[in-house]
Design an enzyme around this catalytic site. Structure first.
Site, PDB file in Angstrom:
ATOM      1  N   CYS A  30      -3.177   1.684   6.665  1.00 35.84           N
ATOM      2  CA  CYS A  30      -3.312   0.975   7.947  1.00 35.84           C
ATOM      3  C   CYS A  30      -4.012   1.845   8.993  1.00 35.84           C
ATOM      4  CB  CYS A  30      -1.959   0.516   8.452  1.00 35.84           C
ATOM      5  SG  CYS A  30      -0.748   1.842   8.578  1.00 35.84           S
TER       6      CYS A  30
ATOM      7  N   GLU B 180     -10.794  -5.370   9.343  1.00 35.71           N
ATOM      8  CA  GLU B 180     -10.206  -4.269   8.566  1.00 35.71           C
ATOM      9  C   GLU B 180     -10.762  -4.361   7.136  1.00 35.71           C
ATOM     10  OE1 GLU B 180      -5.980  -4.819   7.649  1.00 35.71           O
ATOM     11  OE2 GLU B 180      -5.616  -2.700   8.015  1.00 35.71           O
TER      12      GLU B 180
ATOM     13  N   GLU C 218       4.755  -4.303  12.302  1.00 37.26           N
ATOM     14  CA  GLU C 218       3.730  -3.257  12.225  1.00 37.26           C
ATOM     15  C   GLU C 218       2.570  -3.876  11.472  1.00 37.26           C
ATOM     16  OE1 GLU C 218       4.067  -0.529  13.793  1.00 37.26           O
ATOM     17  OE2 GLU C 218       6.140   0.167  13.755  1.00 37.26           O
ATOM     18  N   LEU C 219       1.440  -4.047  12.150  1.00 39.19           N
ATOM     19  CA  LEU C 219       0.367  -4.874  11.582  1.00 39.19           C
ATOM     20  C   LEU C 219      -0.904  -4.074  11.283  1.00 39.19           C
ATOM     21  CD1 LEU C 219       1.086  -7.891  13.928  1.00 39.19           C
ATOM     22  CD2 LEU C 219       1.982  -7.488  11.643  1.00 39.19           C
TER      23      LEU C 219
ATOM     24  N   SER D  97      -0.175  -7.651   7.254  1.00 39.80           N
ATOM     25  CA  SER D  97      -1.415  -8.008   7.945  1.00 39.80           C
ATOM     26  C   SER D  97      -1.146  -8.779   9.240  1.00 39.80           C
ATOM     27  CB  SER D  97      -2.283  -8.857   7.015  1.00 39.80           C
ATOM     28  OG  SER D  97      -1.616 -10.072   6.730  1.00 39.80           O
TER      29      SER D  97
ATOM     30  N   ASN E 200       0.809  -1.235   0.000  1.00 48.09           N
ATOM     31  CA  ASN E 200       0.000   0.000   0.000  1.00 48.09           C
ATOM     32  C   ASN E 200       0.840   1.282   0.000  1.00 48.09           C
ATOM     33  OD1 ASN E 200       0.698  -0.553   2.673  1.00 48.09           O
ATOM     34  ND2 ASN E 200      -1.199   0.259   3.503  1.00 48.09           N
TER      35      ASN E 200
ATOM     36  N   LYS F 204      12.222  -8.333   1.072  1.00 47.72           N
ATOM     37  CA  LYS F 204      11.211  -9.042   0.264  1.00 47.72           C
ATOM     38  C   LYS F 204      10.013  -8.104   0.121  1.00 47.72           C
ATOM     39  CE  LYS F 204       7.901 -11.446   0.017  1.00 47.72           C
ATOM     40  NZ  LYS F 204       6.751 -10.943  -0.770  1.00 47.72           N
ATOM     41  N   PRO F 205       9.881  -7.435  -1.039  1.00 42.98           N
ATOM     42  CA  PRO F 205       8.721  -6.550  -1.226  1.00 42.98           C
ATOM     43  C   PRO F 205       7.468  -7.365  -1.509  1.00 42.98           C
ATOM     44  CG  PRO F 205      10.057  -6.604  -3.224  1.00 42.98           C
ATOM     45  CD  PRO F 205      10.766  -7.471  -2.217  1.00 42.98           C
TER      46      PRO F 205
HETATM   47  P1  NAD Z   1       0.262  -9.226   3.766  1.00 40.95           P
HETATM   48  O1  NAD Z   1       0.431  -9.626   5.182  1.00 40.95           O
HETATM   49  O2  NAD Z   1      -0.625 -10.035   2.910  1.00 40.95           O
HETATM   50  O3  NAD Z   1       1.694  -9.214   3.010  1.00 40.95           O
HETATM   51  C1  NAD Z   1       2.772  -8.455   3.478  1.00 40.95           C
HETATM   52  C2  NAD Z   1       4.068  -9.069   3.014  1.00 40.95           C
HETATM   53  O4  NAD Z   1       4.226 -10.359   3.632  1.00 40.95           O
HETATM   54  C3  NAD Z   1       4.152  -9.320   1.506  1.00 40.95           C
HETATM   55  O5  NAD Z   1       5.435  -9.025   1.073  1.00 40.95           O
HETATM   56  C4  NAD Z   1       3.855 -10.817   1.414  1.00 40.95           C
HETATM   57  O6  NAD Z   1       4.378 -11.440   0.261  1.00 40.95           O
HETATM   58  C5  NAD Z   1       4.538 -11.332   2.646  1.00 40.95           C
HETATM   59  N1  NAD Z   1       4.067 -12.641   3.143  1.00 40.95           N
HETATM   60  C6  NAD Z   1       2.873 -13.239   2.903  1.00 40.95           C
HETATM   61  N2  NAD Z   1       2.821 -14.423   3.561  1.00 40.95           N
HETATM   62  C7  NAD Z   1       3.995 -14.559   4.229  1.00 40.95           C
HETATM   63  C8  NAD Z   1       4.529 -15.554   5.103  1.00 40.95           C
HETATM   64  N3  NAD Z   1       3.855 -16.651   5.432  1.00 40.95           N
HETATM   65  N4  NAD Z   1       5.744 -15.342   5.649  1.00 40.95           N
HETATM   66  C9  NAD Z   1       6.441 -14.227   5.367  1.00 40.95           C
HETATM   67  N5  NAD Z   1       5.996 -13.267   4.531  1.00 40.95           N
HETATM   68  C10 NAD Z   1       4.785 -13.425   3.975  1.00 40.95           C
HETATM   69  O7  NAD Z   1      -0.181  -7.702   3.774  1.00 40.95           O
HETATM   70  P2  NAD Z   1      -0.527  -6.772   2.519  1.00 40.95           P
HETATM   71  O8  NAD Z   1      -1.840  -7.184   1.960  1.00 40.95           O
HETATM   72  O9  NAD Z   1       0.646  -6.682   1.613  1.00 40.95           O
HETATM   73  O10 NAD Z   1      -0.655  -5.338   3.224  1.00 40.95           O
HETATM   74  C11 NAD Z   1      -1.824  -4.853   3.801  1.00 40.95           C
HETATM   75  C12 NAD Z   1      -1.789  -5.020   5.307  1.00 40.95           C
HETATM   76  O11 NAD Z   1      -0.647  -4.354   5.838  1.00 40.95           O
HETATM   77  C13 NAD Z   1      -2.975  -4.401   6.003  1.00 40.95           C
HETATM   78  O12 NAD Z   1      -3.407  -5.248   7.035  1.00 40.95           O
HETATM   79  C14 NAD Z   1      -2.422  -3.093   6.566  1.00 40.95           C
HETATM   80  O13 NAD Z   1      -3.135  -2.580   7.658  1.00 40.95           O
HETATM   81  C15 NAD Z   1      -1.047  -3.530   6.941  1.00 40.95           C
HETATM   82  N6  NAD Z   1      -0.159  -2.377   7.060  1.00 40.95           N
HETATM   83  C16 NAD Z   1       0.249  -1.986   8.310  1.00 40.95           C
HETATM   84  C17 NAD Z   1       1.053  -0.874   8.468  1.00 40.95           C
HETATM   85  C18 NAD Z   1       1.509  -0.426   9.824  1.00 40.95           C
HETATM   86  O14 NAD Z   1       2.412   0.412   9.882  1.00 40.95           O
HETATM   87  N7  NAD Z   1       0.975  -0.935  10.917  1.00 40.95           N
HETATM   88  C19 NAD Z   1       1.430  -0.145   7.346  1.00 40.95           C
HETATM   89  C20 NAD Z   1       1.018  -0.551   6.085  1.00 40.95           C
HETATM   90  C21 NAD Z   1       0.214  -1.687   5.945  1.00 40.95           C
END
Ligand code: NAD
Length: 446
Positions: free
Chosen positions: A259, A354, A225-226, A204, A130, A153-154
């Site tokens: 987030c 969310e 940071e979730l 997440s 995001n 890892k993006p």
């Molecule tokens: P996501 O958890 O689906 O993915 C995030 C990252 O984790 C990606 O790079 C993904 O490939 C990787 N990933 C997925 N499964 C994994 C695993 N089993 N082990 C290790 N890595 C893995 O999240 P998203 O959809 O990319 O982002 C949206 C979420 O991020 C929302 O919940 C949002 O609130 C949160 N977010 C939080 C903050 C904050 O600062 N608290 C900031 C931005 C986004």
């Protein structure tokens, strides 16, 4: 044959570009290289590291426009927002590097012992889509300043902008200090299980829990940071216009894919009619469209899965009796038109989960105790905001969140921590306390 990861423009589904997926079998070798590089990098004087990092970030400057366009094409947000994110990566990154330098300086304790902040080794940085460069940069910079090397890892949704960012920084940083791993959760999981010392993650809750489980074997350090499900309480004596403007702007920012977006609104009964009317007026002025269309302030939703989730949340609210004041569950492909729903109740998905879309979800309260109880009644605890007169500070005191706003949004102060309470975070970054989490604390008694 090596697999390719194709990046699509979320506004039209057209291919923007592709990168090669990192085979999971390569990850151990990449981490081993990072560990070798960590020896020299960690031994460099911190001032030299900061100098190199600052120079590397400044290298983005001449290409900021190109970076912003790529970010927009790949992620969907409009050019103004992408340009802002790129600016923040440079300016915020340089600021973070400087404050980390100060935070990590050796301190002498009363009695003469020394408190040192030493590198941990290799840090895995795993980021969401995001704010694809800003979120990564917020974790990469303190990790590097602390003397660690990084394997990044993006998100699989935004590999191109991440790749451009890493290439740019690597034109200055020594070999092996910052490497990139492309792929999805498989690569993320393999990186977590590899020989890294710390995992710095933004994403997440669900993924955060998996990471914590997998990191437990070697008790790897974690900063996570979730997700959030931020409430907004509007008291009877709030500045109504300000509150309505904030409610809409915060619910719709980044197409709701933020987030700290406002996800749930609790408004005092006595002002609810007029508040809702004004919210609908303001929300009606928002337009959806692609990043390069003039006047657009809500871009596309990142992918079909997220789109379906948002529609499902709105449909669930409709089925359970919410009133649709604007928009609703009948939505075009790729976009969610500004949506305002009222009469939201605690069992609706827009309330419990969310939603991550441009939806204003309003419910009313007659007693402030009820509003506080509802705001806090969740596992999330990222941000929490109250708008009101004199009593607002007292309400704010009782909000269970890492970041609280009183007649204001949350977070973003200079050198303030970015921090979630409850299941919205584990550890945190930003500020002296945040920077120190990327280091091994060591006490030398003399
Ligand atoms: P996501 O958890 O689906 O993915 C995030 C990252 O984790 C990606 O790079 C993904 O490939 C990787 N990933 C997925 N499964 C994994 C695993 N089993 N082990 C290790 N890595 C893995 O999240 P998203 O959809 O990319 O982002 C949206 C979420 O991020 C929302 O919940 C949002 O609130 C949160 N977010 C939080 C903050 C904050 O600062 N608290 C900031 C931005 C986004």
């Amino acid at each position: 044959m090596t697999a390719q990861l194709v990046s699509y423009d979320p506004s039209n589904g057209e291919k923007v570009g592709e990168v090669t997926v990192t085979p999971t079998s390569d990850i151990d070798g990449i981490v081993a290289k990072a560990r070798v590089a960590a020896k020299e990098w960690g031994a460099l004087d911190i001032n030299k590291r900061v100098e190199l990092i600052t120079k590397a970030l400044a290298g983005i400057e001449p290409d900021s426009e190109k970076f912003a366009v790529l970010l927009s094409r790949e992620m969907g947000k409009d050019l103004r927002r992408s340009s802002g994110e790129v600016r923040w990566v440079i300016k915020g990154g340089v600021g973070n590097a400087e404050s980390a330098r100060q935070a990590l300086a050796t301190r002498e304790l009363a009695g003469g012992s020394l408190m040192q902040y030493r590198p941990l080794g290799v840090v895995a940085v795993i980021a969401p889509w995001n704010y694809p460069v800003a979120m990564a940069n917020n974790l990469i910079i303190p990790a590097l300043v602390a003397g660690n090397t990084v394997v990044f890892k993006p998100s699989e949704e935004t590999p191109l902008i991440a790749d451009a960012y890493v290439k740019k920084l690597n034109s200055v940083l020594p070999e092996g200090v910052l490497q990139i791993v492309h792929g999805d959760g498989q690569q993320g999981a393999a990186l977590v299980e590899s020989d890294v010392d710390m995992i710095a993650f933004t994403g997440s809750q669900a993924t955060g829990k998996k990471i914590m489980e997998r990191a437990s074997g070697r008790l790897k350090r974690l900063v996570m940071e979730l997700g959030g499900n931020d409430p907004l309480i509007i008291m009877a004596d709030a500045d109504l216009e300000h509150a309505a403007q904030f409610a809409v702007a915060s619910s719709f920012e980044n197409a709701g894919q933020m987030c700290i977006a406002t996800e749930r609104i609790y408004v005092d009964d006595s002002i609810a009619d007029i508040f809702e009317k004004r919210v609908v007026e303001i929300a009606s002025e928002y337009t959806v469209g692609p990043w390069d269309q003039q006047g657009v302030n809500i871009g596309p939703i990142i992918n079909a899965r997220q789109h379906e989730k948002i529609v499902a949340h709105i449909r669930d609210a409709e089925a359970k009796g919410a009133k649709v004041l604007l928009g609703g569950s009948d939505q075009p492909q790729r976009y969610i038109k500004p949506t305002v729903i009222s009469d939201v109740t605690p069992e609706m998905l827009v309330e419990t989960e969310e939603t991550f879309g441009p939806v204003v979800a309003i419910s009313r309260y007659s007693d402030i105790e009820e509003a506080i109880e509802k705001a806090n009644h969740t596992n999330y605890g990222l941000g929490s905001v109250v708008f009101g007169g004199e009593g607002a500070d007292k309400v704010a005191d009782r909000l269970e969140a890492g970041m609280v706003g009183v007649n204001s949004g949350v977070g973003g102060g200079a050198d303030a921590p970015w921090v979630g309470a409850k299941q919205s975070g584990f550890g945190f970054h930003g500020s002296a306390d945040g920077h120190r989490q990327f280091a091994q604390v060591r006490v030398v008694s003399r």
